[in-house]
Design an enzyme around this catalytic site. Structure first.
Site, PDB file in Angstrom:
ATOM      1  N   TRP A 186       0.869  -1.185   0.000  1.00 29.03           N
ATOM      2  CA  TRP A 186       0.000   0.000   0.000  1.00 29.03           C
ATOM      3  C   TRP A 186       0.907   1.236   0.000  1.00 29.03           C
ATOM      4  O   TRP A 186       1.857   1.303   0.794  1.00 29.03           O
ATOM      5  CB  TRP A 186      -0.874  -0.037   1.254  1.00 29.03           C
ATOM      6  CG  TRP A 186      -1.823   1.096   1.412  1.00 29.03           C
ATOM      7  CD1 TRP A 186      -2.699   1.579   0.484  1.00 29.03           C
ATOM      8  CD2 TRP A 186      -2.024   1.878   2.603  1.00 29.03           C
ATOM      9  NE1 TRP A 186      -3.435   2.611   1.024  1.00 29.03           N
ATOM     10  CE2 TRP A 186      -3.043   2.823   2.320  1.00 29.03           C
ATOM     11  CE3 TRP A 186      -1.457   1.870   3.880  1.00 29.03           C
ATOM     12  CZ2 TRP A 186      -3.500   3.738   3.260  1.00 29.03           C
ATOM     13  CZ3 TRP A 186      -1.905   2.780   4.816  1.00 29.03           C
ATOM     14  CH2 TRP A 186      -2.915   3.713   4.506  1.00 29.03           C
ATOM     15  N   ASP A 223      -0.814  -5.323   9.208  1.00 30.72           N
ATOM     16  CA  ASP A 223      -1.882  -4.398   8.822  1.00 30.72           C
ATOM     17  C   ASP A 223      -3.100  -5.232   8.441  1.00 30.72           C
ATOM     18  O   ASP A 223      -3.035  -6.074   7.544  1.00 30.72           O
ATOM     19  CB  ASP A 223      -1.404  -3.556   7.621  1.00 30.72           C
ATOM     20  CG  ASP A 223      -2.355  -2.404   7.311  1.00 30.72           C
ATOM     21  OD1 ASP A 223      -3.444  -2.353   7.923  1.00 30.72           O
ATOM     22  OD2 ASP A 223      -2.006  -1.558   6.466  1.00 30.72           O
ATOM     23  N   LYS A 232     -13.654  -0.288   6.067  1.00 27.41           N
ATOM     24  CA  LYS A 232     -14.257  -1.100   5.004  1.00 27.41           C
ATOM     25  C   LYS A 232     -15.317  -2.035   5.562  1.00 27.41           C
ATOM     26  O   LYS A 232     -16.406  -2.130   5.003  1.00 27.41           O
ATOM     27  CB  LYS A 232     -13.213  -1.928   4.268  1.00 27.41           C
ATOM     28  CG  LYS A 232     -11.800  -1.406   4.324  1.00 27.41           C
ATOM     29  CD  LYS A 232     -11.478  -0.427   3.240  1.00 27.41           C
ATOM     30  CE  LYS A 232     -10.060   0.107   3.438  1.00 27.41           C
ATOM     31  NZ  LYS A 232      -9.662   1.057   2.463  1.00 27.41           N
TER      32      LYS A 232
HETATM   33  C1  LMR Z   1      -6.920   2.290  -0.500  1.00 25.67           C
HETATM   34  O1  LMR Z   1      -5.924   1.577  -0.451  1.00 25.67           O
HETATM   35  O2  LMR Z   1      -7.414   2.680  -1.560  1.00 25.67           O
HETATM   36  C2  LMR Z   1      -7.627   2.666   0.777  1.00 25.67           C
HETATM   37  O3  LMR Z   1      -7.027   2.025   1.852  1.00 25.67           O
HETATM   38  C3  LMR Z   1      -7.764   4.126   0.952  1.00 25.67           C
HETATM   39  C4  LMR Z   1      -6.486   4.811   1.315  1.00 25.67           C
HETATM   40  O4  LMR Z   1      -6.457   5.501   2.343  1.00 25.67           O
HETATM   41  O5  LMR Z   1      -5.498   4.706   0.595  1.00 25.67           O
END
Ligand code: LMR
Length: 403
Positions: free
Chosen positions: A130, A211, A246
């Site tokens: 992420w 996470d 979510k």
């Molecule tokens: C995402 O990965 O799109 C979500 O977790 C929103 C974010 O805060 O990035």
């Protein structure tokens, strides 16, 4: 005074989502941000959440400052949901949990805490991860490295390479792991792979930071927590950031938690104290509304059972969309590359589309994916899935695929 302040390049997810909101096209499709939309393309208000909120509003409760660690009932509910009602660590009061401002807040509090006590450690995140993981840990002053994870050729996992890298890390390295529904690839470790990596984490004295933002979107609430519970049972030093954005569809309420599994209840008390101190230095204490709703739903048998069923239906709808986009692309995408739409789990599929192809999808067809090629399958519905598949097929016709 601010002449030397440089322009912000924007965030690859949140800024793109803002661009989408500004896009005037009526047929645009948002598959960029990790948000679950229902089949009508709406952000759902879950029935159990709605009911709990109505009850709370009727009570007209006051809004005092919360304790720095958050609402006690919420924290207890988090512990039970994440670690399981039969967790030995929970029974022994070895887990320090505090309410945080979303999952990002949990990562930030955890990362600031770790930097204070392990200033020389480095952080290892999956390649890819992420986008905000790097930002948060670098923001706390850590050097952030990557371990091998995604295999672009197969759409699967480079487990042997991942394991080999983890085996070579210095003691007290911080290893960021995704509990389930890996973001951005949708590729998870199997239970056997988790069991193979646990002894390495423990033997090498590594710090696992897990996470868990998608509990309930992979298999179910229990199985999605497998990694967290296995790490805890195996005695691995472990931090867990979890989010309710979510699975409660409560994105804007910013409800999350950070848990740290300790060796004794006395250690957990000290750790909780230092986490609390980190909260005070950043934002003093968390907000009330969303956490009260979640504590109510999780603490009431009927509401909890409704919530669990609705979450299962959301998970099921994503599976239907995986099948639908897969069918729509059959004939346009080479067979091996296509299987990832079915095999990857949770909200995301890593499509293998290049940044140029993603740009073309957005500019020409109004279909928004992340430039990494990540597609949020939970943004598909019966009305737009055919259009999206046709748009991807059209882009592939004009630009060579990179798989
Ligand atoms: C995402 O990965 O799109 C979500 O977790 C929103 C974010 O805060 O990035």
């Amino acid at each position: 005074m601010f002449d030397n302040v440089t322009a912000y390049a924007g965030d690859p997810i949140l800024s793109l989502n803002e661009d989408f909101q500004r896009d005037p096209r009526s047929d645009k499709v948002n598959l960029s941000i990790g948000i679950y939309f229902d089949d009508a393309g709406r952000l759902p208000v879950m029935a159990a959440v709605d009911e709990a909120e109505r009850e709370l509003v009727a009570q007209r409760r006051t809004r005092p400052y919360l304790p720095m660690a958050g609402i006690a009932d919420y924290r207890a509910a988090v512990q039970e949901l994440v670690f399981g009602a039969d967790s030995a660590a929970l029974r022994e009061a070895r887990i320090a949990t505090l309410q945080t401002i979303g999952g990002s807040g949990a990562l930030k509090v955890g990362s600031d805490f770790l930097k204070r006590y392990f200033p020389d450690s480095q952080v290892w995140i999956s390649d890819p991860s992420w986008e905000n993981h790097r930002v948060v840990f670098e923001g706390s002053g850590f050097q952030v490295n990557t371990y091998p994870y995604y295999d672009g050729a197969t759409g699967g996992l480079r487990f042997e390479d991942m394991l080999k890298t983890v085996e070579g890390l210095p003691a007290e390295s911080i290893v960021l792991l995704h509990a389930c529904c890996h973001n951005p690839t949708g590729v998870d470790l199997s239970q056997a792979q988790w069991e193979a990596i646990l002894p390495v984490l423990r033997a090498r004295r590594l710090i696992a930071f897990v996470d868990m933002a998608y509990q309930g979107f992979g298999s179910d609430l229990e199985q999605d927590a497998f990694a967290v519970r296995a790490l805890t049972d195996a005695g691995v030093t472990c931090l867990v950031a979890n989010s309710f954005s979510k699975n409660f569809s409560l994105y804007g309420e910013r409800c999350g938690a950070l848990s740290v599994v300790c060796r004794s209840s006395e250690e957990a008390t000290r750790v909780l104290g230092q986490l609390t101190c980190t909260v005070r230095a950043n934002y003093s204490n968390p907000p009330t509304h969303g956490a009260r709703i979640i504590a109510r739903v999780l603490g009431d048998a009927a509401l909890r059972s409704n919530w669990t069923a609705e979450l299962a239906a959301m998970r099921g709808r994503i599976q239907v969309m995986r099948q639908a986009v897969h069918s729509g692309l059959e004939g346009h995408v080479a067979g091996r590359a296509l299987s990832r739409y079915l095999d990857q789990r949770g909200m995301f599929t890593y499509t293998g589309l290049s940044p140029d192809q993603v740009d073309c999808l957005r500019e020409v067809h109004g279909v928004y994916l992340l430039r990494s090629g990540r597609m949020c399958v939970a943004g598909l519905n019966q009305r737009n899935v055919g259009v999206v598949a046709a748009a991807i097929a059209s882009v592939l016709k004009h630009t060579p695929a990179n798989w």
